[in-house]
Write a protein that holds these residues in place. Structure first.
Motif, PDB file in Angstrom:
ATOM      1  N   ILE A  99       0.915  -1.032   0.171  1.00  0.00           N
ATOM      2  CA  ILE A  99       0.233   0.114   0.024  1.00  0.00           C
ATOM      3  C   ILE A  99       0.797   1.602   0.215  1.00  0.00           C
ATOM      4  N   PRO A 100       0.840   2.035  -1.320  1.00  0.00           N
ATOM      5  CA  PRO A 100       1.968   3.022  -1.278  1.00  0.00           C
ATOM      6  C   PRO A 100       1.280   4.349  -0.791  1.00  0.00           C
ATOM      7  N   GLY A 101       2.197   5.398  -0.975  1.00  0.00           N
ATOM      8  CA  GLY A 101       2.143   6.740  -0.123  1.00  0.00           C
ATOM      9  C   GLY A 101       1.319   6.819   1.297  1.00  0.00           C
ATOM     10  N   LYS A 102       0.358   8.076   1.413  1.00  0.00           N
ATOM     11  CA  LYS A 102      -0.330   8.667   2.087  1.00  0.00           C
ATOM     12  C   LYS A 102      -1.546   7.985   2.508  1.00  0.00           C
ATOM     13  N   ILE A 103      -2.137   7.307   4.004  1.00  0.00           N
ATOM     14  CA  ILE A 103      -3.711   6.625   3.462  1.00  0.00           C
ATOM     15  C   ILE A 103      -3.801   7.298   5.149  1.00  0.00           C
ATOM     16  N   LYS A 104      -5.355   6.910   5.066  1.00  0.00           N
ATOM     17  CA  LYS A 104      -5.897   7.391   6.756  1.00  0.00           C
ATOM     18  C   LYS A 104      -5.190   6.627   7.272  1.00  0.00           C
ATOM     19  N   SER A 105      -6.188   4.911   7.496  1.00  0.00           N
ATOM     20  CA  SER A 105      -5.776   4.386   8.074  1.00  0.00           C
ATOM     21  C   SER A 105      -6.177   2.761   6.790  1.00  0.00           C
ATOM     22  N   ILE A 106      -5.659   1.908   7.521  1.00  0.00           N
ATOM     23  CA  ILE A 106      -5.789   0.564   7.317  1.00  0.00           C
ATOM     24  C   ILE A 106      -5.856  -0.592   8.613  1.00  0.00           C
ATOM     25  N   THR A 107      -6.364  -1.464   7.755  1.00  0.00           N
ATOM     26  CA  THR A 107      -6.977  -2.579   8.354  1.00  0.00           C
ATOM     27  C   THR A 107      -7.144  -3.915   7.953  1.00  0.00           C
ATOM     28  N   ILE A 108      -6.388  -4.867   8.697  1.00  0.00           N
ATOM     29  CA  ILE A 108      -6.164  -6.844   8.428  1.00  0.00           C
ATOM     30  C   ILE A 108      -7.089  -7.103   9.263  1.00  0.00           C
ATOM     31  N   GLN A 109      -7.337  -8.257   8.548  1.00  0.00           N
ATOM     32  CA  GLN A 109      -8.363  -8.941   9.461  1.00  0.00           C
ATOM     33  C   GLN A 109      -8.961 -10.460   8.453  1.00  0.00           C
ATOM     34  N   GLY A 110      -8.101 -11.421   9.427  1.00  0.00           N
ATOM     35  CA  GLY A 110      -8.803 -12.980   8.757  1.00  0.00           C
ATOM     36  C   GLY A 110      -7.635 -13.288   8.339  1.00  0.00           C
ATOM     37  N   CYS A 111      -6.104 -12.625   8.052  1.00  0.00           N
ATOM     38  CA  CYS A 111      -4.997 -13.714   7.052  1.00  0.00           C
ATOM     39  C   CYS A 111      -4.263 -14.138   7.802  1.00  0.00           C
ATOM     40  N   LYS A 112      -3.638 -14.953   7.017  1.00  0.00           N
ATOM     41  CA  LYS A 112      -2.912 -15.979   6.855  1.00  0.00           C
ATOM     42  C   LYS A 112      -1.626 -16.045   6.654  1.00  0.00           C
ATOM     43  N   ARG A 113      -0.604 -16.486   7.063  1.00  0.00           N
ATOM     44  CA  ARG A 113       0.916 -15.926   6.569  1.00  0.00           C
ATOM     45  C   ARG A 113       0.801 -14.615   5.713  1.00  0.00           C
ATOM     46  N   ALA A 114       0.385 -13.777   5.645  1.00  0.00           N
ATOM     47  CA  ALA A 114       0.258 -12.702   5.022  1.00  0.00           C
ATOM     48  C   ALA A 114       1.167 -11.233   5.465  1.00  0.00           C
ATOM     49  N   THR A 115       1.880 -10.586   4.126  1.00  0.00           N
ATOM     50  CA  THR A 115       3.108  -9.273   4.118  1.00  0.00           C
ATOM     51  C   THR A 115       2.209  -8.302   3.857  1.00  0.00           C
ATOM     52  N   ILE A 116       2.305  -7.712   4.861  1.00  0.00           N
ATOM     53  CA  ILE A 116       1.592  -6.062   4.676  1.00  0.00           C
ATOM     54  C   ILE A 116       2.718  -4.930   3.906  1.00  0.00           C
ATOM     55  N   ILE A 117       3.310  -4.472   3.670  1.00  0.00           N
ATOM     56  CA  ILE A 117       3.681  -3.156   3.576  1.00  0.00           C
ATOM     57  C   ILE A 117       3.597  -2.111   2.908  1.00  0.00           C
ATOM     58  N   PHE A 118       3.691  -1.077   4.482  1.00  0.00           N
ATOM     59  CA  PHE A 118       2.531   0.398   3.845  1.00  0.00           C
ATOM     60  C   PHE A 118       4.140   1.343   4.413  1.00  0.00           C
ATOM     61  N   ASP A 119       3.841   2.617   3.489  1.00  0.00           N
ATOM     62  CA  ASP A 119       4.564   3.503   3.806  1.00  0.00           C
ATOM     63  C   ASP A 119       4.450   4.339   4.836  1.00  0.00           C
ATOM     64  N   GLN A 120       2.784   5.151   4.828  1.00  0.00           N
ATOM     65  CA  GLN A 120       2.245   6.454   5.899  1.00  0.00           C
ATOM     66  C   GLN A 120       0.754   5.653   6.198  1.00  0.00           C
ATOM     67  N   VAL A 121       0.374   6.247   7.513  1.00  0.00           N
ATOM     68  CA  VAL A 121      -0.742   6.260   8.142  1.00  0.00           C
ATOM     69  C   VAL A 121      -0.765   7.007   8.801  1.00  0.00           C
ATOM     70  N   ILE A 122      -2.641   7.491   8.307  1.00  0.00           N
ATOM     71  CA  ILE A 122      -2.563   9.155   9.320  1.00  0.00           C
ATOM     72  C   ILE A 122      -2.845   9.017  10.960  1.00  0.00           C
ATOM     73  N   SER A 123      -3.930   7.834  10.836  1.00  0.00           N
ATOM     74  CA  SER A 123      -5.063   7.193  12.548  1.00  0.00           C
ATOM     75  C   SER A 123      -4.581   5.841  12.681  1.00  0.00           C
ATOM     76  N   THR A 124      -4.605   4.421  12.026  1.00  0.00           N
ATOM     77  CA  THR A 124      -4.303   3.967  13.068  1.00  0.00           C
ATOM     78  C   THR A 124      -3.679   2.805  12.056  1.00  0.00           C
ATOM     79  N   PHE A 125      -3.392   1.675  12.441  1.00  0.00           N
ATOM     80  CA  PHE A 125      -3.149   0.596  11.448  1.00  0.00           C
ATOM     81  C   PHE A 125      -3.659  -0.852  12.425  1.00  0.00           C
ATOM     82  N   GLU A 126      -4.288  -1.644  12.239  1.00  0.00           N
ATOM     83  CA  GLU A 126      -4.955  -2.243  13.005  1.00  0.00           C
ATOM     84  C   GLU A 126      -5.007  -4.050  12.708  1.00  0.00           C
ATOM     85  N   VAL A 127      -5.085  -5.063  13.110  1.00  0.00           N
ATOM     86  CA  VAL A 127      -4.489  -6.398  13.175  1.00  0.00           C
ATOM     87  C   VAL A 127      -6.088  -6.832  14.180  1.00  0.00           C
TER      88      VAL A 127
END
Length: 475
Positions: free
Chosen positions: A355-383
């Motif tokens: 997920i490139p660039g600047k973004i408000k928030s990111i949520t990941i749910q129910g994922c298995k053996r996944a890799t999440i790469i992001f640049d910048q989150v303004i609010s929160t990152f939830e797992v």
């Protein structure tokens, strides 16, 4: 420079083997001298790329693939364990490439493109190499195109060196696409009449099948003429059995058995006082159906239907301010994200979501053996409710929340640690954060997050207080 396979000599192949002169080996050797050598040279010309070791990794990577193809020409197909052992030098390159790609900087796209180029080696293992290569040879193109875009703003030698890196990398992908289609479309062309791959070494081949190995040095061979076996005289007198002991016991048993079977004793029936069953009695029993044993009805086994798990197709859609990335099983980059957008990743399995660039928030749910790469989150990152997932923060995230998850690993780049986030956890296990070492050359530092707590109660007469601290282990 020219990349070589093994020691370049090659030994005589075993009987029935194709030998090092197999056409697909010759074609690959030409690739080493041209496309592969050009990429190694281009990677070495960029000093920072060379400092990452990409040129030396490439030299090892492509030469080891060449060794495996030379082994295929001389040997029959080995089992997966033997093949993985032979490919150990290649497997050791993957963590090195991932570490290089994790470093944020001007040449991050070069390192990430090289990490994606390593995936091509899987054509040696998958059932249908042609289909795999046709889908994967363009994996590095996203990052290579970024290098080309950046090169437009450069001038002179710097511009030409970056363009050479991109062009040589793309040429390698094009080569593998045509090469696998021509020689290994259905599977790797192992030699069915070849030797044992387990004993094969580059340049030495494998021992021929059949034949007995010579005895170790210093040992005399066994005599060939041993003569006839000794004759045992049949006239030797037998030794009489001693009276008593087990012989006497068996004699008594034999004697009793013969008495029971004799007519004078009335046979076994009389010996054990049993009533004799006559022919009339047997006929009477047959006429009475109640005395006949009931035949067992064959029991029919009911077929148990296995529940078929429905596999939903992967999708990436933008709806009402949120990017919905669902059921992904292959790597995906979410393009077109903006600062006011949210991203929700659901049920990603064994893939990389970028997920490139600047973004408000990111949520990941129910994922298995996944890799999440992001640049910048303004609010929160939830797992939420995830298992064995890796998170890579390149720039910043003010808050990270992890809930009902197991085996989560949160990685921070050197830029991200300048503004460290608050991490809120609940109902977690095996969760670690990975921070950069003291210098860029040091290994990252991995710190586990607490899972157990101890609460102490104090106070009297209804005025109670609790003090909770994490449990520490070790000295």
């Amino acid at each position: 420079s020219t990349i070589t396979v093994g020691d370049g000599a090659g030994a005589a192949a075993p009987t029935g083997a194709a030998g090092p002169s197999a056409k697909f080996v010759e074609v690959y050797n030409e690739f080493l001298e041209n496309e592969a050598a050009a990429f190694v040279k281009a990677a070495g010309a960029l000093s920072e790329v060379a400092d990452m070791g990409i040129n030396s990794m490439a030299e090892t990577f492509y030469s080891e693939i060449g060794n495996t193809l030379a082994m295929a020409a001389e040997c029959s197909k080995p089992d997966q364990k033997v093949l993985m052992e032979k490919m150990k030098p290649v497997m050791e390159l993957f963590p090195k490439a991932e570490k290089a790609a994790f470093k944020r900087g001007k040449f991050n796209n070069h390192a990430t493109a090289w990490k994606e180029m390593l995936q091509i080696v899987n054509f040696l293992f998958v059932p249908k190499p042609r289909g795999f290569v046709e889908e994967s040879y363009t994996l590095p193109d996203v990052y290579l195109n970024r290098i080309l875009v950046a090169a437009k703003k450069m001038e002179g030698e710097e511009k030409s060196m970056n363009q050479a890196f991109v062009n040589s990398a793309k040429a390698i992908g094009v080569f593998f696409k045509s090469y696998v289609k021509e020689y290994h479309a259905a599977e790797i062309a192992w030699n069915k009449k070849g030797g044992d791959a387990k004993t094969w070494t580059p340049g030495a081949g494998a021992g021929a099948a059949g034949g007995v190995p010579p005895p170790p040095g210093g040992m005399a061979p066994p005599p060939m003429d041993l003569g006839p076996p000794p004759v045992i005289e049949a006239s030797a007198p037998k030794k009489e059995a001693s009276v008593g002991g087990m012989s006497a016991v068996f004699a008594e048993i034999s004697k009793g058995s013969s008495m029971c079977e004799s007519e004078e004793a009335g046979g076994a029936t009389a010996a054990f006082k049993l009533k004799k069953v006559t022919k009339e009695m047997k006929k009477a029993m047959k006429k009475q159906p109640g005395l006949k044993p009931k035949a067992k009805k064959p029991t029919e086994k009911k077929a148990v239907k296995k529940a078929v798990k429905k596999v939903k197709p992967p999708s990436c859609e933008f709806r009402r301010g949120t990017w919905w990335v669902e059921h992904m099983v292959q790597d995906k980059e979410v393009e077109g994200v903006e600062q006011k957008h949210n991203v929700f990743v659901f049920n990603a399995q064994k893939c990389v979501i970028t997920i490139p660039g600047k973004i408000k928030s990111i949520t990941i749910q129910g994922c298995k053996r996944a890799t999440i790469i992001f640049d910048q989150v303004i609010s929160t990152f939830e797992v939420v409710d995830c298992e064995s997932c890796k998170i890579f923060c390149r720039q910043s995230a003010p808050s990270i929340a992890i809930d009902k998850s197991k085996g989560t690993q949160v990685n921070f780049s050197e830029e991200a640690v300048q503004t460290l986030p608050d991490i809120v956890t609940s109902n977690i296990s095996e969760t670690n954060i990975v921070l950069p070492g003291k210098t860029s050359k040091d290994d990252p530092i991995e710190i586990p997050l607490p899972e157990q707590y101890i609460t102490k109660i104090s106070g009297t007469n209804g005025d109670w207080n609790t003090d909770t601290t994490m449990v520490t282990h070790g000295g």
